[in-house]
Design an enzyme around this catalytic site. Sequence first.
Site, PDB file in Angstrom:
ATOM      1  N   SER A 198     -15.536  24.799 -28.377  1.00 24.70           N
ATOM      2  CA  SER A 198     -15.703  23.577 -29.004  1.00 24.70           C
ATOM      3  C   SER A 198     -14.938  23.369 -30.065  1.00 24.70           C
ATOM      4  O   SER A 198     -14.520  24.164 -30.810  1.00 24.70           O
ATOM      5  CB  SER A 198     -17.393  23.491 -29.516  1.00 24.70           C
ATOM      6  OG  SER A 198     -17.452  22.533 -30.590  1.00 24.70           O
ATOM      7  N   GLU A 200     -19.803  21.778 -15.043  1.00 27.37           N
ATOM      8  CA  GLU A 200     -20.450  20.527 -15.624  1.00 27.37           C
ATOM      9  C   GLU A 200     -19.676  19.467 -14.816  1.00 27.37           C
ATOM     10  O   GLU A 200     -20.080  18.440 -14.190  1.00 27.37           O
ATOM     11  CB  GLU A 200     -20.257  20.151 -16.804  1.00 27.37           C
ATOM     12  CG  GLU A 200     -21.085  21.150 -17.721  1.00 27.37           C
ATOM     13  CD  GLU A 200     -20.826  20.965 -19.314  1.00 27.37           C
ATOM     14  OE1 GLU A 200     -21.520  20.070 -19.924  1.00 27.37           O
ATOM     15  OE2 GLU A 200     -20.083  21.905 -19.760  1.00 27.37           O
ATOM     16  N   TYR A 212      -8.889  -5.486  14.170  1.00 31.26           N
ATOM     17  CA  TYR A 212      -8.284  -5.239  12.869  1.00 31.26           C
ATOM     18  C   TYR A 212      -8.682  -6.429  11.830  1.00 31.26           C
ATOM     19  O   TYR A 212      -8.114  -7.384  12.168  1.00 31.26           O
ATOM     20  CB  TYR A 212      -6.874  -4.733  13.056  1.00 31.26           C
ATOM     21  CG  TYR A 212      -6.239  -4.341  11.836  1.00 31.26           C
ATOM     22  CD1 TYR A 212      -6.454  -2.970  11.184  1.00 31.26           C
ATOM     23  CD2 TYR A 212      -5.506  -5.052  11.083  1.00 31.26           C
ATOM     24  CE1 TYR A 212      -5.876  -2.407   9.981  1.00 31.26           C
ATOM     25  CE2 TYR A 212      -4.873  -5.036   9.816  1.00 31.26           C
ATOM     26  CZ  TYR A 212      -4.833  -3.641   9.136  1.00 31.26           C
ATOM     27  OH  TYR A 212      -4.358  -3.418   8.041  1.00 31.26           O
ATOM     28  N   HIS A 218     -40.285  23.970  -8.996  1.00 31.22           N
ATOM     29  CA  HIS A 218     -40.281  23.005 -10.390  1.00 31.22           C
ATOM     30  C   HIS A 218     -39.656  23.766 -11.579  1.00 31.22           C
ATOM     31  O   HIS A 218     -39.878  23.403 -12.471  1.00 31.22           O
ATOM     32  CB  HIS A 218     -41.909  22.865 -10.704  1.00 31.22           C
ATOM     33  CG  HIS A 218     -42.661  22.501  -9.411  1.00 31.22           C
ATOM     34  ND1 HIS A 218     -43.185  21.503  -8.781  1.00 31.22           N
ATOM     35  CD2 HIS A 218     -43.329  23.468  -8.566  1.00 31.22           C
ATOM     36  CE1 HIS A 218     -43.731  21.382  -7.793  1.00 31.22           C
ATOM     37  NE2 HIS A 218     -43.927  22.537  -7.539  1.00 31.22           N
ATOM     38  N   LYS A 255     -19.231  28.168 -29.852  1.00 31.34           N
ATOM     39  CA  LYS A 255     -19.594  27.814 -28.304  1.00 31.34           C
ATOM     40  C   LYS A 255     -18.702  28.131 -27.178  1.00 31.34           C
ATOM     41  O   LYS A 255     -17.351  28.688 -27.357  1.00 31.34           O
ATOM     42  CB  LYS A 255     -19.355  26.472 -28.218  1.00 31.34           C
ATOM     43  CG  LYS A 255     -20.502  25.355 -29.065  1.00 31.34           C
ATOM     44  CD  LYS A 255     -21.651  25.698 -28.420  1.00 31.34           C
ATOM     45  CE  LYS A 255     -22.414  25.007 -27.274  1.00 31.34           C
ATOM     46  NZ  LYS A 255     -22.393  23.704 -27.496  1.00 31.34           N
ATOM     47  N   ASN A 308     -18.357  26.892 -23.490  1.00 38.20           N
ATOM     48  CA  ASN A 308     -18.967  25.729 -22.705  1.00 38.20           C
ATOM     49  C   ASN A 308     -18.483  25.905 -20.895  1.00 38.20           C
ATOM     50  O   ASN A 308     -17.335  26.007 -20.851  1.00 38.20           O
ATOM     51  CB  ASN A 308     -18.570  24.447 -23.059  1.00 38.20           C
ATOM     52  CG  ASN A 308     -19.239  24.227 -24.380  1.00 38.20           C
ATOM     53  OD1 ASN A 308     -20.320  24.678 -24.785  1.00 38.20           O
ATOM     54  ND2 ASN A 308     -18.451  23.461 -25.253  1.00 38.20           N
ATOM     55  N   ASN A 323      -1.551  -1.549  14.018  1.00 35.12           N
ATOM     56  CA  ASN A 323      -2.903  -1.372  13.985  1.00 35.12           C
ATOM     57  C   ASN A 323      -3.230   0.127  14.763  1.00 35.12           C
ATOM     58  O   ASN A 323      -4.042   0.721  14.025  1.00 35.12           O
ATOM     59  CB  ASN A 323      -3.634  -2.390  14.716  1.00 35.12           C
ATOM     60  CG  ASN A 323      -3.316  -3.879  13.872  1.00 35.12           C
ATOM     61  OD1 ASN A 323      -2.719  -3.827  12.996  1.00 35.12           O
ATOM     62  ND2 ASN A 323      -3.580  -4.653  14.620  1.00 35.12           N
ATOM     63  N   LYS A 355      -8.049   4.006   2.895  1.00 34.60           N
ATOM     64  CA  LYS A 355      -7.462   5.255   2.214  1.00 34.60           C
ATOM     65  C   LYS A 355      -7.838   5.550   1.064  1.00 34.60           C
ATOM     66  O   LYS A 355      -8.005   6.734   0.533  1.00 34.60           O
ATOM     67  CB  LYS A 355      -5.976   4.873   2.342  1.00 34.60           C
ATOM     68  CG  LYS A 355      -5.660   4.697   3.757  1.00 34.60           C
ATOM     69  CD  LYS A 355      -4.153   4.205   4.013  1.00 34.60           C
ATOM     70  CE  LYS A 355      -3.996   3.633   5.309  1.00 34.60           C
ATOM     71  NZ  LYS A 355      -4.732   2.457   5.636  1.00 34.60           N
ATOM     72  N   SER A 359       0.797  -1.211   0.136  1.00 31.67           N
ATOM     73  CA  SER A 359       0.023  -0.039  -0.089  1.00 31.67           C
ATOM     74  C   SER A 359       0.833   1.390  -0.081  1.00 31.67           C
ATOM     75  O   SER A 359       0.707   2.384   0.117  1.00 31.67           O
ATOM     76  CB  SER A 359      -0.898  -0.248   1.067  1.00 31.67           C
ATOM     77  OG  SER A 359      -0.181  -0.138   2.353  1.00 31.67           O
TER      78      SER A 359
HETATM   79  N1  ARG Z   1      -0.882  -0.812   5.957  1.00 37.29           N
HETATM   80  C1  ARG Z   1      -1.792  -1.253   7.158  1.00 37.29           C
HETATM   81  C2  ARG Z   1      -3.252  -0.372   7.161  1.00 37.29           C
HETATM   82  O1  ARG Z   1      -3.421   0.393   6.475  1.00 37.29           O
HETATM   83  C3  ARG Z   1      -1.466  -1.119   8.527  1.00 37.29           C
HETATM   84  C4  ARG Z   1      -1.771  -1.954   9.604  1.00 37.29           C
HETATM   85  C5  ARG Z   1      -1.422  -3.372   9.180  1.00 37.29           C
HETATM   86  N2  ARG Z   1      -1.665  -4.185  10.253  1.00 37.29           N
HETATM   87  C6  ARG Z   1      -1.489  -5.651  10.260  1.00 37.29           C
HETATM   88  N3  ARG Z   1      -1.943  -5.950  11.313  1.00 37.29           N
HETATM   89  N4  ARG Z   1      -1.176  -6.167   9.150  1.00 37.29           N
HETATM   90  O2  ARG Z   1      -4.180  -0.972   7.440  1.00 37.29           O
END
Ligand code: ARG
Length: 479
Positions: free
Chosen positions: A289, A302, A329, A168, A295, A297, A122, A337, A35
């Site tokens: 356009s 939009e 968790y 309306h 045009k 726009n 966590n 995210k 991630s």
């Molecule tokens: N990258 C993980 C998240 O965003 C961090 C927590 C990971 N915890 C775990 N027990 N694998 O959730």
Amino acid sequence: MSRPRTPAGAKPRNAARGGRLSGHPAEIMQRINVSIDLDKRLYAQDIAGSLAHCAMLVARRIISPEDGEAIARGLEKIRAEIEAGKFPFRVEHEDIHLNIETRLGELIGPAAGRLHTARSRNDQVAADFRLWVRDAIDHLDRQVTLLQAALIDQAGAHAATVMPGFTHLQTAQPVTFGHHLLAYVEMLGRDRSRLADCRKRLNECPLGAGALAGTSFPIDREKTAKALAFDNPSANSLDAVSERDFALEFLACCAICGMHLSRFAEEIVLWLSAPFGFIRLSDAYTTGSSMMPQKRNPDAAELVRAKTGRFLGAFASLLTVMKGLPLAYSKDMQEDKVPVFEAADTLELCLAATTGMVGDISVDKAAMRRAAETGYSTATDLADWLTRNLGLPFREAHHVTGALVKRAEELGTTLADLPLKEMQRIEPRITAAAREILTVEKSVASRTSLGGTAPALVAAAAKTARARFLGGKKEAKPK
Ligand code: ARG
């Protein structure tokens, strides 16, 4: 640059795999697990959280002051590396937490390993993410305020500019353009207060919850909470690491604010269209356009109108991730995210574009006024006159006015231009005075009830709005 050597054993270990896992992860395992590309956005919050945790560990004599200092210095160095674009982000270290921890080991040696005492990723990510959302809320609040300022400026300038008010999307009664804009200032004020509510509830510190159960180390949760400007430590360790309703609330706030922006954007599109012709936007906020040379726009409007879908998508996506997840968790939660970053970025863009457009609007007062005069927009004023001056019950006055409108329609005239004789054929007691109240100016000027559209009230409301929402600032020009 000479780097301190990684402690015995050569290549940096993956901290999360530890001694338990000796085999290598499959390439696809790494790809689904990683991630870092996303959560590197949490770096500042992650470092702030680590610094607070580290200072607390020192204060509670859980680690030595020397180690604490080395850790803090290393973290500052990492911050500088990231901000200079020199940090070696590595996918084999999964996420921002492990990337920073690994780099810290490279920079300061084995002492780095003490930072994670009494902590889990966590509670770490739960704290980081709250801090990030809190910062986003503060930033968005400032942005919404700038939009309010732009709207209030235009509203003050157009307190007496008459336009048709619609229900309306049919011409209903004349209102002023300033009054119309101030309606959005109210909506945005509630959006800000919703964000502030969300901020209040999220402002609890999960640090110290550990992986899920708390820790056996004699930590000081009050201290870390205070250092990070949280109101207090969260009360339950399981809840602390597994709740994401703060993020959902944030997404709901974004969705509602985005919906408001979308309604306003739709009005810009309408007002700018040739049949309305109420406003103009400069070249700065319109596009041409590729085929039709005439045009102009309103693409920005939009797109603001369209982006509401993203907010709804983000909200639905996170709610679906969270639904049915057992405590505490689960890795599912790493999916929190994408929607939150997406919604925050999108809202920021929509707010900036809308603020730009509001400042750019120039009003065709004559066109607005002409439109306000069509559609028998002052019929209610006539019904009110009959009620007030002839003592007719309003329902009866409504009926009589309906007949007058019908007659005007037959003669192809406005109500104001309907000859008195014609009026008197329908209601003999009508006098010339009735015809005088039928202009759009008289109509708006008469709407003096609290919160009404009378220009004097709108001018005062713009002033009050400045005090209520902008802290009394005279002009709050966007940067
Ligand atoms: N990258 C993980 C998240 O965003 C961090 C927590 C990971 N915890 C775990 N027990 N694998 O959730």
